[in-house]
Design an enzyme around this catalytic site. Structure first.
Site, PDB file in Angstrom:
ATOM      1  N   ASP A 101       2.891  -2.399   6.233  1.00 12.51           N
ATOM      2  CA  ASP A 101       2.708  -2.392   4.781  1.00 12.51           C
ATOM      3  C   ASP A 101       1.233  -2.665   4.476  1.00 12.51           C
ATOM      4  O   ASP A 101       0.499  -3.170   5.327  1.00 12.51           O
ATOM      5  CB  ASP A 101       3.597  -3.457   4.133  1.00 12.51           C
ATOM      6  CG  ASP A 101       4.032  -3.082   2.725  1.00 12.51           C
ATOM      7  OD1 ASP A 101       3.404  -2.173   2.130  1.00 12.51           O
ATOM      8  OD2 ASP A 101       4.977  -3.698   2.195  1.00 12.51           O
TER       9      ASP A 101
ATOM     10  N   LYS B  79      14.119   0.425  -0.800  1.00 11.67           N
ATOM     11  CA  LYS B  79      14.219  -0.843  -1.540  1.00 11.67           C
ATOM     12  C   LYS B  79      14.153  -0.614  -3.048  1.00 11.67           C
ATOM     13  O   LYS B  79      13.604   0.394  -3.508  1.00 11.67           O
ATOM     14  CB  LYS B  79      13.135  -1.812  -1.088  1.00 11.67           C
ATOM     15  CG  LYS B  79      11.874  -1.779  -1.919  1.00 11.67           C
ATOM     16  CD  LYS B  79      10.832  -2.791  -1.550  1.00 11.67           C
ATOM     17  CE  LYS B  79       9.573  -2.505  -2.360  1.00 11.67           C
ATOM     18  NZ  LYS B  79       8.367  -3.131  -1.923  1.00 11.67           N
TER      19      LYS B  79
ATOM     20  N   HIS C 132      -3.928   0.251  -2.163  1.00  9.94           N
ATOM     21  CA  HIS C 132      -2.477   0.338  -2.344  1.00  9.94           C
ATOM     22  C   HIS C 132      -2.055   1.786  -2.595  1.00  9.94           C
ATOM     23  O   HIS C 132      -1.003   2.222  -2.130  1.00  9.94           O
ATOM     24  CB  HIS C 132      -2.035  -0.574  -3.484  1.00  9.94           C
ATOM     25  CG  HIS C 132      -0.575  -0.457  -3.764  1.00  9.94           C
ATOM     26  ND1 HIS C 132       0.367  -0.826  -2.836  1.00  9.94           N
ATOM     27  CD2 HIS C 132       0.095   0.034  -4.829  1.00  9.94           C
ATOM     28  CE1 HIS C 132       1.573  -0.587  -3.334  1.00  9.94           C
ATOM     29  NE2 HIS C 132       1.427  -0.066  -4.533  1.00  9.94           N
TER      30      HIS C 132
ATOM     31  N   ARG D 228      -2.256  -2.394  -7.581  1.00  7.30           N
ATOM     32  CA  ARG D 228      -0.846  -2.070  -7.857  1.00  7.30           C
ATOM     33  C   ARG D 228      -0.623  -1.709  -9.323  1.00  7.30           C
ATOM     34  O   ARG D 228       0.437  -1.247  -9.688  1.00  7.30           O
ATOM     35  CB  ARG D 228       0.053  -3.227  -7.396  1.00  7.30           C
ATOM     36  CG  ARG D 228       0.132  -3.290  -5.867  1.00  7.30           C
ATOM     37  CD  ARG D 228       0.956  -4.456  -5.388  1.00  7.30           C
ATOM     38  NE  ARG D 228       0.288  -5.721  -5.602  1.00  7.30           N
ATOM     39  CZ  ARG D 228       0.804  -6.905  -5.297  1.00  7.30           C
ATOM     40  NH1 ARG D 228       2.012  -6.976  -4.783  1.00  7.30           N
ATOM     41  NH2 ARG D 228       0.133  -8.009  -5.516  1.00  7.30           N
TER      42      ARG D 228
ATOM     43  N   ASP E 173       9.322   0.487   2.379  1.00  5.63           N
ATOM     44  CA  ASP E 173       9.734   1.210   1.180  1.00  5.63           C
ATOM     45  C   ASP E 173       9.399   2.694   1.345  1.00  5.63           C
ATOM     46  O   ASP E 173       8.603   3.073   2.212  1.00  5.63           O
ATOM     47  CB  ASP E 173       9.135   0.628  -0.114  1.00  5.63           C
ATOM     48  CG  ASP E 173       7.619   0.559  -0.074  1.00  5.63           C
ATOM     49  OD1 ASP E 173       7.007   1.479   0.478  1.00  5.63           O
ATOM     50  OD2 ASP E 173       7.064  -0.422  -0.595  1.00  5.63           O
TER      51      ASP E 173
END
Ligand code: R5P
Length: 316
Positions: free
Chosen positions: A218, A192, A130, A96, A169
C-alpha cells in the site's frame, strides 16, 4: 554537485542528512525557527545565487507546519536568486483529497500543488503519490519515484516461502501487480469498503490465498484500519503469515496500539519518507531507507540525466 545546495526544514532532517551522505555533500545551513507568536522564521545561511537548490521536506504530520515551512523556504531561495528550485516531497500530504467525490468538498491536493508552484518551485520530486494523476495538478515538471525498489529488495532477501502479493483495495491493484511481477509471485486483491475515514470493512478476497504467506502493499498506513482488517480477513481465508510493505508510515491515531495488538499482521515494513517517532517504534515495524533512491534522483536531475531508469519497471 558543486552548483547544488540542499536544504531541509524541520519535517525530517535525518532523511535530508542521509540523502546528503549518499551524495557526499553537506546539508545547506538554514535557520528555520519560529517567531514568538508562532510564525515561521526562515533564513538561508548559504549563498544560493545561481545555484541548483533542492529543498527536502516531506509534508508529513504536522502537515500544515511542514508545508508552510517548505513554501517559505522556496520563497526565500527564489528571492535570493537561486537558478533552479526543486521541491523534494518524499511524502505529499493531502494527496487523498484529490477529487470532488462529495458535494462542497475541496480538492486540497490541487490547492497544495498551486501553493508550491506559486511559491516559486521550478520542479517537484516526490514518491508514491496516493494517486499518480496528482502529477498533472502541477504545470511544472514532476518526477515521481516509487518505493518498490527498497521494499522489494527487503522481501527478496527475506525469501518468504509461498509468497503472494495482495492489494488491500481494488485501487491499489496496479501497484500490487508491479510488486508481484518484481518478486515473481502471484497476486490477490481485497475488495474493501470504507465506512468512514477511520473504518473499513473487507467485502471479498479475489484470488487463491489459502496456504500462502501474503505481503500486502500500500502507499499509506494511517490509522491502520485498511491493512489490519485485510490481514484478519486473509488469516480467516487460511493465509499462513501476513506482512505489509508500505511506502509512507503515517501511523496516526491509535495505529501503533492496534498494530501491536494484531495477531494477524506479522510485520510492517515501511520506508523512512516520514520520521518514525520514538513513541511509534514497535518490534513489528521494520524501516528500509528511501534515501539512496532520492539521492540518485537528485543527482540525475542536477546532471540533467534521465531518471526513468529509477522507476520504469515499477510503472509497467
Ligand atoms: C487508500 O486508498 C490508501 O491506499 C490507504 O489504504 C489508506 O489511506 C490507509 O489508511 P488507513 O491506514 O487509515 O486505513
Amino acid at each position: 554537485m558543486d552548483k547544488t545546495r540542499i536544504f531541509t526544514g524541520n519535517a525530517h532532517p535525518q532523511l535530508a542528512e542521509s540523502i546528503c551522505r549518499q551524495l557526499k555533500v553537506s546539508l545547506g545551513k538554514a535557520l528555520i525557527s519560529r517567531f514568538s507568536e508562532g510564525e515561521i522564521r526562515v533564513k538561508l545561511q548559504d549563498n544560493v545565487r545561481g545555484k541548483d537548490v533542492f529543498i527536502i521536506q516531506p509534508t508529513c504530520p504536522p502537515a500544515n507546519e511542514n508545508l508552510m515551512e517548505l513554501l517559505i523556504m522556496i520563497d526565500a531561495a527564489r528571492r535570493a536568486s537561486a537558478w533552479r528550485i526543486t521541491a523534494v516531497l518524499p511524502y505529499y500530504a493531502y494527496a487523498r483529497q484529490d477529487r470532488k467525490d462529495q458535494p462542497r468538498v475541496p480538492i486540497t491536493a490541487k490547492l497544495v500543488a498551486n501553493l508550491i508552484t506559486a511559491s516559486g518551485a521550478d520542479r517537484v520530486l516526490t514518491m508514491d503519490l496516493h494517486a499518480s494523476q496528482i502529477q498533472g495538478f502541477f504545470d511544472i515538471p514532476v518526477d515521481h519515484l516509487y518505493a518498490i525498489n527498497p521494499l522489494c529488495e527487503y522481501f527478496k532477501e527475506k525469501a518468504v516461502a509461498d509468497l503472494i502479493v495482495v492489494s488491500p483495495d481494488v485501487g491499489g491493484t496496479r501497484m500490487a501487480r508491479a510488486y508481484a511481477k518484481r518478486l515473481g509471485v502471484g497476486l490477490a486483491i481485497v475488495d474493501k469498503r470504507r465506512e468512514s475515514p477511520e473504518k473499513t470493512e473487507v467485502m471479498h478476497i479475489l484470488g487463491d490465498v489459502k496456504g500462502k504467506s501474503a505481503v500486502m502493499v500500500d502507499d499509506i498506513i494511517a490509522t491502520g484500519s485498511s491493512l489490519l482488517e485485510a490481514a484478519e480477513a486473509l488469516k480467516k481465508q487460511g493465509v499462513k503469515k501476513v506482512f505489509a510493505a508500505v511506502s509512507h508510515g503515517i501511523l496516526s491515531g491509535n495505529a501503533i496500539e492496534r498494530l501491536n495488538a494484531s495477531t494477524a499482521l506479522e510485520e510492517l515494513v515501511i520506508t523512512d519518507t516520514i520520521p518514525l517517532a520514538e513513541s511509534k517504534r514497535s518490534d513489528k515495524i521494520t524501516v528500509v531507507s528511501a534515501a539512496p533512491l532520492l539521492a540518485d534522483a537528485i543527482k540525475r536531475i542536477h546532471d540533467e540525466q534521465s531518471i526513468s531508469c529509477l522507476f520504469d519497471e515499477a510503472t509497467k
